[in-house]
Scaffold this active site. Structure first.
Site, PDB file in Angstrom:
ATOM      1  N   LEU A  63       5.854  -7.220  11.975  1.00  0.00           N
ATOM      2  CA  LEU A  63       7.813  -7.612  11.596  1.00  0.00           C
ATOM      3  C   LEU A  63       8.329  -6.840  11.142  1.00  0.00           C
ATOM      4  O   LEU A  63       8.242  -5.358  10.538  1.00  0.00           O
ATOM      5  CB  LEU A  63       7.541  -8.528  10.420  1.00  0.00           C
ATOM      6  CG  LEU A  63       7.042  -7.946   8.913  1.00  0.00           C
ATOM      7  CD1 LEU A  63       8.330  -8.029   8.208  1.00  0.00           C
ATOM      8  CD2 LEU A  63       6.470  -9.281   8.672  1.00  0.00           C
ATOM      9  N   ARG A  64       9.861  -6.309  11.686  1.00  0.00           N
ATOM     10  CA  ARG A  64      10.815  -5.571  11.127  1.00  0.00           C
ATOM     11  C   ARG A  64      11.824  -5.927  10.156  1.00  0.00           C
ATOM     12  O   ARG A  64      12.354  -7.095   9.632  1.00  0.00           O
ATOM     13  CB  ARG A  64      11.038  -5.192  12.324  1.00  0.00           C
ATOM     14  CG  ARG A  64      10.956  -4.627  12.928  1.00  0.00           C
ATOM     15  CD  ARG A  64      11.790  -5.439  14.660  1.00  0.00           C
ATOM     16  NE  ARG A  64      11.523  -5.941  15.018  1.00  0.00           N
ATOM     17  CZ  ARG A  64      13.084  -6.455  16.262  1.00  0.00           C
ATOM     18  NH1 ARG A  64      13.183  -6.373  16.744  1.00  0.00           N
ATOM     19  NH2 ARG A  64      13.215  -8.412  16.085  1.00  0.00           N
ATOM     20  N   LEU A 118      15.817   5.421  20.992  1.00  0.00           N
ATOM     21  CA  LEU A 118      15.996   6.678  21.489  1.00  0.00           C
ATOM     22  C   LEU A 118      17.075   6.561  19.994  1.00  0.00           C
ATOM     23  O   LEU A 118      18.079   7.282  21.264  1.00  0.00           O
ATOM     24  CB  LEU A 118      15.424   6.977  22.380  1.00  0.00           C
ATOM     25  CG  LEU A 118      14.717   6.966  23.592  1.00  0.00           C
ATOM     26  CD1 LEU A 118      14.569   7.353  24.842  1.00  0.00           C
ATOM     27  CD2 LEU A 118      13.885   8.007  22.638  1.00  0.00           C
ATOM     28  N   THR A 128       1.194  -1.200   0.109  1.00  0.00           N
ATOM     29  CA  THR A 128       0.038  -0.244  -0.003  1.00  0.00           C
ATOM     30  C   THR A 128       1.363   1.057  -0.454  1.00  0.00           C
ATOM     31  O   THR A 128       0.834   1.784   1.062  1.00  0.00           O
ATOM     32  CB  THR A 128      -0.492  -0.174   1.782  1.00  0.00           C
ATOM     33  OG1 THR A 128      -0.502   0.047   2.751  1.00  0.00           O
ATOM     34  CG2 THR A 128      -1.874  -1.533   1.266  1.00  0.00           C
ATOM     35  N   CYS A 138       7.769   1.373   5.733  1.00  0.00           N
ATOM     36  CA  CYS A 138       7.032   1.670   6.427  1.00  0.00           C
ATOM     37  C   CYS A 138       6.606   3.094   7.680  1.00  0.00           C
ATOM     38  O   CYS A 138       5.954   3.770   6.816  1.00  0.00           O
ATOM     39  CB  CYS A 138       6.488   0.437   6.704  1.00  0.00           C
ATOM     40  SG  CYS A 138       7.078  -1.072   6.414  1.00  0.00           S
ATOM     41  N   LYS A 148      -2.389  -0.991  13.763  1.00  0.00           N
ATOM     42  CA  LYS A 148      -0.897  -1.079  13.177  1.00  0.00           C
ATOM     43  C   LYS A 148      -0.386   0.458  13.091  1.00  0.00           C
ATOM     44  O   LYS A 148       0.590   0.116  13.135  1.00  0.00           O
ATOM     45  CB  LYS A 148      -1.151  -2.108  11.477  1.00  0.00           C
ATOM     46  CG  LYS A 148      -0.049  -1.551  10.661  1.00  0.00           C
ATOM     47  CD  LYS A 148       1.069  -2.354  10.762  1.00  0.00           C
ATOM     48  CE  LYS A 148       1.846  -1.826  10.126  1.00  0.00           C
ATOM     49  NZ  LYS A 148       2.893  -2.680  10.435  1.00  0.00           N
TER      50      LYS A 148
HETATM   51  C1  UGA Z   1       8.745  -0.788  10.871  1.00  0.00           C
HETATM   52  C2  UGA Z   1       8.186  -1.336  12.303  1.00  0.00           C
HETATM   53  O1  UGA Z   1       8.972  -0.925  13.333  1.00  0.00           O
HETATM   54  C3  UGA Z   1       7.458  -2.660  11.888  1.00  0.00           C
HETATM   55  O2  UGA Z   1       7.070  -3.169  13.983  1.00  0.00           O
HETATM   56  C4  UGA Z   1       6.294  -2.824  11.397  1.00  0.00           C
HETATM   57  O3  UGA Z   1       5.851  -3.907  11.017  1.00  0.00           O
HETATM   58  C5  UGA Z   1       7.245  -2.327  10.044  1.00  0.00           C
HETATM   59  O4  UGA Z   1       7.527  -1.471  10.234  1.00  0.00           O
HETATM   60  C6  UGA Z   1       6.359  -1.888   9.045  1.00  0.00           C
HETATM   61  O5  UGA Z   1       5.287  -1.448   9.077  1.00  0.00           O
HETATM   62  O6  UGA Z   1       5.808  -3.200   7.649  1.00  0.00           O
HETATM   63  P1  UGA Z   1      10.785  -1.507   9.599  1.00  0.00           P
HETATM   64  O7  UGA Z   1      10.326  -0.743   8.940  1.00  0.00           O
HETATM   65  O8  UGA Z   1      12.012  -2.683   9.137  1.00  0.00           O
HETATM   66  O9  UGA Z   1       9.432  -2.258  10.613  1.00  0.00           O
HETATM   67  O10 UGA Z   1      12.020  -0.918  10.660  1.00  0.00           O
HETATM   68  P2  UGA Z   1      12.321   0.325  11.796  1.00  0.00           P
HETATM   69  O11 UGA Z   1      13.488  -1.100  12.950  1.00  0.00           O
HETATM   70  O12 UGA Z   1      11.287   0.161  12.110  1.00  0.00           O
HETATM   71  O13 UGA Z   1      13.199   1.458  11.664  1.00  0.00           O
HETATM   72  C7  UGA Z   1      13.048   1.680  10.456  1.00  0.00           C
HETATM   73  C8  UGA Z   1      13.614   3.392  10.511  1.00  0.00           C
HETATM   74  O14 UGA Z   1      14.280   4.045  11.523  1.00  0.00           O
HETATM   75  C9  UGA Z   1      15.395   2.603   9.814  1.00  0.00           C
HETATM   76  O15 UGA Z   1      15.851   3.806   9.001  1.00  0.00           O
HETATM   77  C10 UGA Z   1      16.286   3.073  10.904  1.00  0.00           C
HETATM   78  O16 UGA Z   1      17.301   2.744  11.051  1.00  0.00           O
HETATM   79  C11 UGA Z   1      15.613   3.954  11.871  1.00  0.00           C
HETATM   80  N1  UGA Z   1      15.561   4.075  13.615  1.00  0.00           N
HETATM   81  C12 UGA Z   1      15.303   2.991  13.804  1.00  0.00           C
HETATM   82  C13 UGA Z   1      16.305   5.205  13.853  1.00  0.00           C
HETATM   83  O17 UGA Z   1      16.713   5.841  13.012  1.00  0.00           O
HETATM   84  N2  UGA Z   1      16.598   5.495  15.262  1.00  0.00           N
HETATM   85  C14 UGA Z   1      16.058   3.600  16.026  1.00  0.00           C
HETATM   86  O18 UGA Z   1      16.412   4.383  17.754  1.00  0.00           O
HETATM   87  C15 UGA Z   1      15.440   3.207  15.467  1.00  0.00           C
END
Ligand code: UGA
Length: 487
Positions: free
Chosen positions: A148-149, A303, A85, A313, A257
């Site tokens: 999921l991540r 953080l 989506t 996402c 979600k």
């Molecule tokens: C995210 C959510 O964490 C999942 O729970 C969700 O299922 C998924 O989107 C989705 O909707 O499908 P994801 O996109 O795999 O998962 O990535 P994240 O681990 O959430 O990280 C997202 C971004 O935030 C990355 O660019 C990461 O580098 C950044 N980030 C993360 C930070 O800048 N600081 C942090 O402390 C953590």
């Protein structure tokens, strides 16, 4: 159980393989012939640790197949919808083209009693509309969001921290849903989760259905309760283990979600806002995060201040959420998400400025090694990658940029052919006037010493866009070190 998974992108391919690995008979369906050919051969079309093994095992065992033929969905008891989506091309709202197309294509093959379980991230209200379209077939539509991540997708699918199922309630003549006690349904061994935070009754031990079996007798069971029980059977290992299983209405499930992603994005932007204040005061945002993170109500995870969030996402989900809230006449309720987005994008500007300032205000012709292209480590996904955005901007300012990444080079090259790429970290570092770390792969975070890097570069300047390096160690080796929100 026989399952179909419609849409074999990130979510769908992982879901199909994971469901096969816990014993189900799964057919994955997608319109993309190349993707289906790769998956059928046991090849993952993207980098995800553990997925190739599951695909190979499932395909070899014969309980995992992939096809472009929607007719093969016929006979499955649950049909998962896992299509994308994306953000609309001309706006912030979510584009539901693929969800609608998947439902249209599936409807002719549905049998009465089938479950259609939506997993795609959709604007709240979508499921109710889809449920009405599915209803004439005698199948039931539920919403079963996915959390999921990337990088941990297999683990998160098989062993999630919660399962959420939105089910239809009996409709009133006005079409409003009534949920007769459904929010109390809970499967698996009872847990005490949620109670300390004043958690909802939905988490209370309810039916005591320790085996994940039906929670009420079939005579009295509603359509929603029956659907929830079938989903419990699908996720039997997690249910048996006592994973919270939250049964709710369709709208709440959809909102769970988007609000989870909105919360995570807000948390990241909160700490990045503190980074901005730290920069104005000489404070250190990493120490601040450690200190506030010790408060269990706050928690240290997410953080991590730096160049902010990207990926397929968080950015698009907060924009789609804000757009949907506007449609609902509640735009102001989530207007802070626009600020969350703005803070996030400002951090990319900050990283660019740090490099420019470190190179005395002029990057024209200067060699910059950009370590990282993926939006986060353990992924080859470059969708809305802050790393690549920063690299592209530096190139736009005239810098001679070389990007390296352990997994994402191919994807990056396709999207940004104007950038120079190097498969090997050390080649990218060679002769660089400045080094910029933008994705915290171990290869840069743990396995790159300042002493080794110094033997390769032309100038000992390092900008740590992820605050992932030991600043003291780099400075001790004579490097000019610049972090994000830390002195
Ligand atoms: C995210 C959510 O964490 C999942 O729970 C969700 O299922 C998924 O989107 C989705 O909707 O499908 P994801 O996109 O795999 O998962 O990535 P994240 O681990 O959430 O990280 C997202 C971004 O935030 C990355 O660019 C990461 O580098 C950044 N980030 C993360 C930070 O800048 N600081 C942090 O402390 C953590």
């Amino acid at each position: 159980m026989k399952l179909s998974v419609i849409g074999c992108g990130y979510l769908g391919a992982v879901h199909a393989a994971a469901m096969a690995s816990i014993g189900h008979e799964v057919v994955g369906i997608d319109v993309d012939e190349r993707k289906i050919a790769a998956l059928s051969a046991g090849d993952a079309p993207f980098f995800e640790p553990g997925l190739p093994e599951l695909l190979t095992q499932g395909v070899a065992a014969g309980n995992l197949r992939f096809t472009t033929d929607m007719a093969e969905a016929k006979g499955a008891r649950v049909h998962f919808i896992g299509v994308g989506t994306p953000q609309q091309k001309d706006g912030y709202a979510a584009d539901l083209t693929y969800v609608n197309a998947a439902i249209d294509a599936l409807i002719p093959y549905l049998n009465p009693g089938d479950i259609v379980a939506g997993k795609s991230t959709v604007p709240v209200g979508t499921a109710a509309v889809l449920a009405e379209r599915v209803a004439p077939t005698g199948a039931t539509l539920v919403w079963n969001p996915e959390f999921l991540r990337e990088g941990w997708a297999v683990e998160d699918t098989i062993d999630p921290d919660r399962l959420v199922v939105g089910v239809p309630g009996p409709s009133t003549s006005s079409g409003t849903q009534i949920l007769g006690g459904l929010s109390d349904v809970h499967a698996g061994p009872s847990t005490s989760s949620g109670t300390q935070d004043g958690g909802s009754g939905a988490q209370d031990s309810g039916s005591g259905a320790q085996d994940g079996g039906p929670s009420t007798s079939s005579e009295t069971q509603s359509e929603g309760e029956r659907a929830a029980d079938i989903l419990r059977e699908v996720y039997h290992p997690a249910v048996a283990k006592g994973t919270p299983f939250i049964v709710t209405d369709l709208a709440t499930a959809e909102l769970v979600k988007v609000s989870a992603n909105a919360f995570l994005a807000t948390k990241i932007s909160f700490i990045n806002a503190m980074a901005e204040i730290a920069e104005a005061t000489g404070a250190d945002v990493t120490q601040l995060a450690d200190a506030i993170g010790h408060d269990a109500r706050i928690g240290r995870r997410f953080l991590g201040a730096g160049i902010g969030f990207g990926g397929g996402c968080l950015p698009k989900d907060i924009r789609a959420f804000a757009a949907r809230a506007e449609e609902l006449g509640r735009g102001e309720s989530v207007s802070f998400l626009r600020e969350v987005d703005a803070i996030n994008l400002r951090r990319r500007d900050r990283a660019v400025h740090l490099v420019v300032d470190a190179l005395d205000g002029n990057v024209v012709g200067k060699k910059v090694a950009v370590l990282g292209a993926a939006f986060k480590p353990h992924s080859d996904d470059i969708r809305d990658s802050p790393a690549l955005d920063v690299a592209v901007r530096l190139r736009g300012l005239g810098a001679d940029v070389t990007v390296t990444d352990p997994q994402a080079i191919e994807n990056a090259r396709r999207q940004h052919p104007q950038l120079a790429y190097s498969e090997y970290r050390d080649d990218a570092l060679r002769g660089a006037d400045a080094v910029l770390v933008v994705t915290e792969w171990d290869e840069y975070r743990r396995h790159l010493s300042p002493e080794h890097a110094a033997t390769l570069v032309a100038g000992k300047v390092i900008v740590d866009g992820r605050n992932c390096l030991d600043a003291a160690a780099w400075r001790a080796d004579g490097w000019a070190y610049y972090g994000m929100g830390r002195p």
